[in-house]
Design an enzyme around this catalytic site. Structure first.
Site: not given
Ligand code: AMP
Length: 111
Positions: A30, A98
């Site tokens: 996102i 992830h």
């Molecule tokens: P991390 O900081 O490694 O845990 O990565 C989490 C990622 O999830 C970040 O890059 C966010 O931008 C992404 N993220 C959070 N919420 C969403 C969402 N609803 N849809 C897509 N990506 C998301």
């Protein structure tokens, strides 16, 4: 408490899905850090890579397989980064395993 990714996997929250199988989904991040920024997410919830038990390590094979295919599909196969953050101090903000697949620009060395 369920994470945002569990809500995405269950369909409670919408996302831009680019791949789905029985065990994994891949979505567009996102808040993309590059022209291509995908998240490859196992449907089974592990808080991070560190908590994947040995008997479940086959998920890593699938993640690599899907990453290679998505890198080709998004035309970044010769220049991308695949990473997972483990722990708050490493930048992890969602505690459901992830992998970030990031590419489409010059990435340079890791900070
Ligand atoms: P991390 O900081 O490694 O845990 O990565 C989490 C990622 O999830 C970040 O890059 C966010 O931008 C992404 N993220 C959070 N919420 C969403 C969402 N609803 N849809 C897509 N990506 C998301």
């Amino acid at each position: 408490m369920s994470t945002i990714f569990e809500k995405i996997i269950s369909g409670e929250l919408s996302s831009e899905k680019v791949f789905e199988s029985e065990t994994l989904i891949a979505i567009k991040d996102i808040n993309p850090q590059a022209p291509v920024h995908l998240l490859i997410i196992p449907k089974k919830a592990y808080p991070s890579l560190q908590e994947v038990p040995k008997e479940d390590l086959s998920i890593m094979r699938e993640i690599i397989d899907v990453s290679q295919a998505l890198a080709k599909k998004f035309e970044v196969a010769d220049n991308y980064r695949l990473l997972t953050n483990i722990g708050i101090k490493a930048g992890q903000s969602v505690f459901h395993l992830h992998f970030h697949l990031i590419g489409g620009k010059e990435l340079g060395p890791m900070a």
